[in-house]
Enzyme design. Sequence first.
Site, PDB file in Angstrom:
ATOM      1  N   THR A   1      -5.784  -6.863  10.775  1.00  0.00           N
ATOM      2  CA  THR A   1      -6.020  -5.611  10.054  1.00  0.00           C
ATOM      3  C   THR A   1      -5.441  -4.412  10.809  1.00  0.00           C
ATOM      4  O   THR A   1      -4.831  -3.524  10.207  1.00  0.00           O
ATOM      5  CB  THR A   1      -7.539  -5.410   9.852  1.00  0.00           C
ATOM      6  OG1 THR A   1      -8.067  -6.568   9.194  1.00  0.00           O
ATOM      7  CG2 THR A   1      -7.829  -4.174   9.026  1.00  0.00           C
TER       8      THR A   1
ATOM      9  N   GLU B   1      -9.576 -10.610  -7.683  1.00  0.00           N
ATOM     10  CA  GLU B   1      -8.606  -9.513  -7.510  1.00  0.00           C
ATOM     11  C   GLU B   1      -7.426  -9.640  -8.477  1.00  0.00           C
ATOM     12  O   GLU B   1      -6.904  -8.631  -8.959  1.00  0.00           O
ATOM     13  CB  GLU B   1      -8.126  -9.481  -6.053  1.00  0.00           C
ATOM     14  CG  GLU B   1      -9.244  -9.089  -5.092  1.00  0.00           C
ATOM     15  CD  GLU B   1      -8.837  -9.064  -3.633  1.00  0.00           C
ATOM     16  OE1 GLU B   1      -9.678  -8.721  -2.788  1.00  0.00           O
ATOM     17  OE2 GLU B   1      -7.664  -9.390  -3.309  1.00  0.00           O
TER      18      GLU B   1
ATOM     19  N   ASN C   1      -1.989   0.260   6.868  1.00  0.00           N
ATOM     20  CA  ASN C   1      -1.493  -1.016   7.395  1.00  0.00           C
ATOM     21  C   ASN C   1      -0.620  -1.780   6.391  1.00  0.00           C
ATOM     22  O   ASN C   1      -0.443  -2.983   6.487  1.00  0.00           O
ATOM     23  CB  ASN C   1      -2.649  -1.865   7.925  1.00  0.00           C
ATOM     24  CG  ASN C   1      -3.697  -2.145   6.866  1.00  0.00           C
ATOM     25  OD1 ASN C   1      -3.520  -1.823   5.696  1.00  0.00           O
ATOM     26  ND2 ASN C   1      -4.786  -2.772   7.276  1.00  0.00           N
TER      27      ASN C   1
ATOM     28  N   PHE D   1     -15.835   3.844   6.676  1.00  0.00           N
ATOM     29  CA  PHE D   1     -14.464   4.223   6.284  1.00  0.00           C
ATOM     30  C   PHE D   1     -14.216   4.075   4.778  1.00  0.00           C
ATOM     31  O   PHE D   1     -13.098   4.288   4.310  1.00  0.00           O
ATOM     32  CB  PHE D   1     -13.432   3.401   7.068  1.00  0.00           C
ATOM     33  CG  PHE D   1     -13.587   1.900   6.951  1.00  0.00           C
ATOM     34  CD1 PHE D   1     -13.052   1.200   5.867  1.00  0.00           C
ATOM     35  CD2 PHE D   1     -14.265   1.184   7.924  1.00  0.00           C
ATOM     36  CE1 PHE D   1     -13.192  -0.172   5.754  1.00  0.00           C
ATOM     37  CE2 PHE D   1     -14.420  -0.207   7.822  1.00  0.00           C
ATOM     38  CZ  PHE D   1     -13.877  -0.879   6.729  1.00  0.00           C
TER      39      PHE D   1
ATOM     40  N   TYR E   1     -12.499  -1.923  -3.913  1.00  0.00           N
ATOM     41  CA  TYR E   1     -12.995  -2.075  -2.538  1.00  0.00           C
ATOM     42  C   TYR E   1     -14.516  -2.031  -2.458  1.00  0.00           C
ATOM     43  O   TYR E   1     -15.066  -1.738  -1.404  1.00  0.00           O
ATOM     44  CB  TYR E   1     -12.392  -0.991  -1.646  1.00  0.00           C
ATOM     45  CG  TYR E   1     -11.058  -1.345  -1.016  1.00  0.00           C
ATOM     46  CD1 TYR E   1     -10.858  -2.572  -0.358  1.00  0.00           C
ATOM     47  CD2 TYR E   1     -10.003  -0.435  -1.002  1.00  0.00           C
ATOM     48  CE1 TYR E   1      -9.640  -2.877   0.250  1.00  0.00           C
ATOM     49  CE2 TYR E   1      -8.776  -0.735  -0.394  1.00  0.00           C
ATOM     50  CZ  TYR E   1      -8.619  -1.961   0.228  1.00  0.00           C
ATOM     51  OH  TYR E   1      -7.423  -2.260   0.849  1.00  0.00           O
TER      52      TYR E   1
ATOM     53  N   ARG F   1      -2.420 -14.297   4.544  1.00  0.00           N
ATOM     54  CA  ARG F   1      -3.174 -13.623   5.611  1.00  0.00           C
ATOM     55  C   ARG F   1      -2.446 -13.773   6.950  1.00  0.00           C
ATOM     56  O   ARG F   1      -2.407 -12.842   7.756  1.00  0.00           O
ATOM     57  CB  ARG F   1      -4.593 -14.199   5.713  1.00  0.00           C
ATOM     58  CG  ARG F   1      -5.482 -13.970   4.502  1.00  0.00           C
ATOM     59  CD  ARG F   1      -5.856 -12.540   4.274  1.00  0.00           C
ATOM     60  NE  ARG F   1      -6.540 -11.924   5.397  1.00  0.00           N
ATOM     61  CZ  ARG F   1      -7.169 -10.756   5.338  1.00  0.00           C
ATOM     62  NH1 ARG F   1      -7.202 -10.063   4.203  1.00  0.00           N
ATOM     63  NH2 ARG F   1      -7.750 -10.244   6.401  1.00  0.00           N
TER      64      ARG F   1
ATOM     65  N   ARG G   1       2.175  -6.521   9.197  1.00  0.00           N
ATOM     66  CA  ARG G   1       1.474  -5.337   9.710  1.00  0.00           C
ATOM     67  C   ARG G   1       2.005  -4.916  11.071  1.00  0.00           C
ATOM     68  O   ARG G   1       2.046  -3.725  11.390  1.00  0.00           O
ATOM     69  CB  ARG G   1      -0.030  -5.604   9.735  1.00  0.00           C
ATOM     70  CG  ARG G   1      -0.635  -5.504   8.323  1.00  0.00           C
ATOM     71  CD  ARG G   1      -2.020  -6.047   8.248  1.00  0.00           C
ATOM     72  NE  ARG G   1      -2.723  -5.606   7.047  1.00  0.00           N
ATOM     73  CZ  ARG G   1      -3.921  -6.064   6.689  1.00  0.00           C
ATOM     74  NH1 ARG G   1      -4.537  -6.960   7.424  1.00  0.00           N
ATOM     75  NH2 ARG G   1      -4.493  -5.620   5.591  1.00  0.00           N
TER      76      ARG G   1
ATOM     77  N   LYS H   1       0.826  -1.212   0.000  1.00  0.00           N
ATOM     78  CA  LYS H   1       0.000   0.000   0.000  1.00  0.00           C
ATOM     79  C   LYS H   1       0.864   1.269   0.000  1.00  0.00           C
ATOM     80  O   LYS H   1       2.065   1.220   0.283  1.00  0.00           O
ATOM     81  CB  LYS H   1      -0.950  -0.033   1.206  1.00  0.00           C
ATOM     82  CG  LYS H   1      -2.013  -1.142   1.139  1.00  0.00           C
ATOM     83  CD  LYS H   1      -2.986  -1.007   2.322  1.00  0.00           C
ATOM     84  CE  LYS H   1      -4.089  -2.044   2.270  1.00  0.00           C
ATOM     85  NZ  LYS H   1      -5.061  -1.874   3.394  1.00  0.00           N
TER      86      LYS H   1
ATOM     87  N   HIS I   1      -2.153  -5.407   1.553  1.00  0.00           N
ATOM     88  CA  HIS I   1      -3.453  -6.031   1.317  1.00  0.00           C
ATOM     89  C   HIS I   1      -3.210  -7.473   0.885  1.00  0.00           C
ATOM     90  O   HIS I   1      -2.239  -7.752   0.190  1.00  0.00           O
ATOM     91  CB  HIS I   1      -4.217  -5.312   0.193  1.00  0.00           C
ATOM     92  CG  HIS I   1      -5.389  -6.104  -0.318  1.00  0.00           C
ATOM     93  ND1 HIS I   1      -6.627  -6.040   0.274  1.00  0.00           N
ATOM     94  CD2 HIS I   1      -5.495  -7.016  -1.317  1.00  0.00           C
ATOM     95  CE1 HIS I   1      -7.451  -6.876  -0.359  1.00  0.00           C
ATOM     96  NE2 HIS I   1      -6.789  -7.484  -1.330  1.00  0.00           N
TER      97      HIS I   1
END
Length: 136
Positions: free
Chosen positions: A94, A129, A115, A60, A52, A88, A105, A12, A118
């Site tokens: 998160t 995706e 964070n 948010f 998203y 993950r 993270r 990100k 993704h």
Amino acid sequence: MSNLEQTLSIIKPDAVERNLSEEIKQVFKNNDFKILKEKKIKLEKHEAEKFYQVHQSKPFYNDLCTYLSSGAIVVMILEKENAVLDNRKLMGATDPLKAENGTLRKKYGVSIDKNSVHGSDSTENAKIEIDFFFKN
Ligand code: IDP
Ligand code: MG
């Protein structure tokens, strides 16, 4: 039994802007992920909104899409056995404050919105995706 999978990973804007892309890619490689494809891009806001869209009812959502389109990102197709779940796990929770020691993270995340990474949350979403970013 073998379960070779592909998943979509994004580094990100907060991490790209701190020049952490190479270091984070090395963590994936050290954890047996193969980077099959990668590209550095900058999304338009409407593209982030599409990516998203599952979160469109969340409070948010607007900030999230503004943020994801605020700077360069690195998108990658990662491959390994059980890639979706293992990515993950490697990412951690998160909220970086709740992420386990040793996770990306925990190590790199600044806040719940910034964070750093993704990762697809299911094999079904991984396909969607991956197509979103890499289908010609
Ligand atoms: P995930 O990235 O761990 O899969 P999701 O629930 O899918 O988490 O949320 C997508 C992204 O939206 C998160 O990575 C985070 O950046 C942001 N986000 C999630 N929950 C909140 C929140 O409560 N406040 C602000 N941003 C949030
Ligand atoms: Mg998610």
